[in-house]
Design a protein around this motif. Structure first.
Motif: not given
Length: 792
Positions: A195-220
């Motif tokens: 992650l040291g090769t990524i700096s904040a000005d390269m980041i558009e946004s950060i998504e936080v997912i605590t109760n995942p939708s069906a898109k993500y595997e069911a074993s969480g």
């Protein structure tokens, strides 16, 4: 005249060459550097547009990270317009042309003095918004322009904490999955400093997912953090090098390197080190029928020398197609010495036997992983995309142990044992995701995933009998395990400015097989399950939103739960797996609110979870020895409240904290014993970061976990504090860190098992850790800590 195809081809090539030469002779190159008027700092990603005399756009580009731009035109009369959010637009119409080259030099643009529109102001400041099944933290200029690293950007996200050593947790749990642009990536591997090769000005946004939708595997896991990178990435060399030391032994050297060009992103990470991880333990086994008591106390070590390397590349085929290939390899050499003293007493407190058990263990662990990923974006919408990926992982362990029991006093208790383990693990994940924003309101997602797991664990125990080692067939086995999971999902979302809803369904088929080859005992399970999800959010005001979600989850027993081999490392407290173990299912409901007030943000959640076939560890007692085995025991109802807050008091003081209260009800029985009871558990964390002059940061974090009732006893409460000090030097390109884990040596795990016929007490702790590290970032890379690969 007759033209053959070859003649036509030759003439065509000649014609195009002449036209191209003429165009090149008449094209004009424009170049320059855009800087802020007051500070002379370069302005990246400024929009450069060239218009002709009819105000029609003829060409355009953006400045790079250093404010530089270059474009060409064949127009004779034109003007240049430079614009960027928050600055006055500048127009240039007079040029000096020298040999078809116009060098505009340094172009100064001034910040806008007029009051910006309210929406624009928000866009410049980092802000969290709800997006149906996730919270999106948009990285504003307050972070991206401060020279912060990706980890520092993550640490500004509500519910997320990054300690001074770079360990990431979500809502207090470190069991969090990190994705980059929606997919697993070597760059997201927490076991290195990639992650040291990524700096904040390269980041558009950060998504936080605590109760995942069906898109993500069911074993969480405890949640998902998805780092979305900007399209415009830093070109040039980025990287960092680091060195760390500590006590107990924690020594490492690491380096990250990243090279970005217009079409390629090449990255690599190298590391090597040595560390030891002592564990102090004590315990008591008490037979309530005979009155006999067995005490134990000792120290276990796990010393490890490790080497690892990561290589990867992103190839931007064109504006809408990206191909990623990456891989990593690690090699570990383990040494596990330990010594435990045992003492047995009768009902009258008379010593029966006193002996010492020593262990000598050596192991080698090669492991590697590789990933191939293809992403296509469609012309009509950049969010209209197809992602296809393949991920493979392999891990092996060749382990040899020798155990020796030596009598100190009392009755003789001498024994010699040897253990050999040949362990091979591999898994392969094949995945495809298709996202189609049908219009501004409706979005369709669909995809599939196939996961293949395979394990072979050849385990042999030999005992010293009459001057030779004899295989103990009752403790030895060769366990083969395979689990294949095929998942297919679809989601449909309706979302407007203030309100939206997203419904999804995932279908997963699980094919599980286990086999004990020595005894030909097998277990086969094949089951198909539906996992519906439903999420909605409503924006009440600009600083207050609520979100509700439902999902069904599954916990599939892992190899450690299923493998029936008996661990003899501690031969009076042994554990064994259960091949007949069934998966547990959870229906999860969550209502979350997010509230922002000036410098403070607060996320609060009410949740309810209902779990069936709960997997619990059950202790039995035979000949003063406790045996721990996982079993499916009934159901669990859990209702709780969680809140996470962050307050930036000023530019040098920040507070953040978490609080979680959980009330649960257990219902179940095992071997005619009822396990119906109710209990509660709560935990809290409070952290503060203080920024002193001279770029010195102090971080203090206190944690508390209450006691709570278990199936057969109680786990005790504990509290501990971590501290860290960080100093930036060389204008922030280098960082020195000092860390103390468990400052007061109070992180002690105590467990009590109380049953009608026996009692068991165990006590384990790691002790206090001191660390010292230095890191240097070069190019446009960020300095950060490297601590080596995670243990398996």
């Amino acid at each position: 005249m007759i033209y053959t195809p070859n003649k036509i081809y030759v003439n065509l090539v000649f014609f195009l060459t002449v036209c191209l030469s003429y165009a090149q002779q008449n094209s004009i190159e424009l170049l320059g550097t855009v800087v802020e008027k007051d500070t002379e700092m370069p302005i990246p990603y400024a929009s450069i547009v060239l218009y002709d005399s009819d105000t029609a756009q003829k060409a355009g580009t953006t400045t790079n990270i250093d404010g530089l731009f270059s474009l060409t035109t064949t127009s004779k009369n034109f003007k240049l317009e430079i614009s960027v959010m928050g600055y006055e637009t500048k127009t240039i119409s007079k040029f000096e042309n020298t040999n078809n080259r116009i060098d505009l030099g340094t172009i100064q643009i001034a910040p806008e003095n007029k009051k910006l529109d309210e929406v624009v102001v928000r866009a410049e400041v980092s802000k969290t918004v709800f997006k149906l099944d996730k919270r999106v933290f948009n990285v504003g200029k307050d972070i991206s322009s401060s020279g912060a690293s990706a980890l520092e950007a993550l640490n500004n996200v509500p519910s997320v904490n990054v300690n001074i050593e770079g360990e990431i947790s979500l809502r207090g749990s470190t069991s969090v999955q990190i994705l980059v642009n929606g997919k697993p990536s070597v760059l997201a591997d927490q076991s290195s400093n990639a992650l040291g090769t990524i700096s904040a000005d390269m980041i558009e946004s950060i998504e936080v997912i605590t109760n995942p939708s069906a898109k993500y595997e069911a074993s969480g896991t405890s949640g998902i953090l998805n780092i979305i990178l900007k399209k415009e990435q830093k070109e040039g060399w980025n990287g960092s090098i680091s060195a760390n030391t500590g006590t107990p032994d924690n020594h490492s050297l690491g380096a990250s390197l990243n090279r970005r060009t217009e079409n390629f992103n090449l990255f690599t990470q190298l590391g090597a080190g040595y560390r030891s991880l002592p564990q102090y333990k004590s315990g008591t086994n008490k037979n309530l029928i005979s009155g006999e008591t067995l005490y134990n106390e000792g120290t276990e070590y796990r010393n490890e020398t490790f080497f690892n390397v990561t290589l990867g590349t992103d190839y931007h085929i064109d504006e809408r197609n990206v191909l990623t290939l990456s891989g990593s390899f690690a090699y570990e050499i383990e040494d596990q010495p330990s010594e435990t003293t045992y003492a047995g007493y009768d009902a009258n407190d008379n010593l029966i036997s006193n002996w010492v058990r020593t262990e000598t263990t050596e192991a080698t662990n090669p492991k590697f992983q590789y990933e191939l990923n293809y992403k296509k974006e469609y012309k009509n919408n950049e969010e209209h995309s197809l992602i296809v990926s393949a991920l493979g992982r392999y891990f092996a362990k060749d382990l040899s142990s020798e155990f020796l029991d030596t009598t100190i006093s009392g009755s003789e208790n001498n024994e010699k044992q040897q253990v050999d383990t040949d362990y091979k693990y591999s898994d392969y994940t094949f995945k495809a995701d298709y996202i189609n924003p049908i219009n501004d309101i409706f979005t369709l997602e669909t995809g599939t995933q196939y996961v293949v797991n395979s394990v072979i664990n050849d385990y042999e125990v030999r005992e010293w009998i009459e001057h030779e080692y004899i295989v103990n067939d009752s403790l030895s086995n060769n366990f083969e395990y395979s689990q294949n999971v095929l998942g297919v999902y679809g989601t449909f979302a309706y979302e407007k400015d203030k309100w939206g809803v997203k419904a999804g369904l995932r279908v997963e088929n699980t094919d599980l097989k286990t086999l004990l080859t020595d005894t030909d005992e097998s277990n086969k399970q094949n089951y198909t399950n539906l996992f519906p999800t439903l999420h909605t959010s409503y924006k009440i005001a600009s600083d207050f939103s609520i979100q509700a979600g439902y999902s069904k989850r599954i916990f599939r027993p892992r190899l450690r739960n299923l493998n029936p081999f008996v661990s003899i490392r501690d031969n009076v407290n042994v554990r064994t797996g259960n091949p007949e173990l069934q998966p547990e299912f959870t229906n999860s409901y969550e209502l979350t609110s997010i509230f922002s007030l000036g410098k403070a943000s607060l996320n609060s959640s009410l949740y309810y979870r209902y779990t069936t076939d709960v997997v619990e560890t059950v202790y039995t007692f035979v000949d003063n020895i406790t045996i721990a085995t996982p079993q499916n025991i009934g159901t669990k109802n859990s209702i709780g409240f969680e809140t996470n807050g962050k307050y930036n008091a000023n530019n040098w003081l920040t507070f953040n904290g978490d609080f979680n209260y959980n009330y649960f009800e257990r219902n179940g029985s095992y071997e005619e014993q009822s396990f119906d009871f109710v209990g509660r558990q709560w935990s809290a964390r409070l952290g503060t970061k203080i920024r002193f002059p001279k770029d010195i940061d102090l971080e203090l974090t206190g944690n508390y976990r209450s006691d709570y009732k278990t199936l057969q006893g109680t786990n005790a409460a504990y509290a501990f504090m971590d501290a860290g000090l960080r100093k930036k030097i060389l204008k922030g390109k280098a960082i020195v860190t000092i860390g103390i884990r468990d400052v007061f040596n109070s992180r002690i795990y105590e467990q009590f098992v109380t049953q009608p016929t026996f009692e068991r007490y165990s006590n384990r702790s790691r002790g206090r850790f001191f660390t010292l590290g230095i890191s240097y970032g070069f190019g446009k890379g960020e300095a950060m800590t490297y601590s080596g690969g995670r243990r398996r």
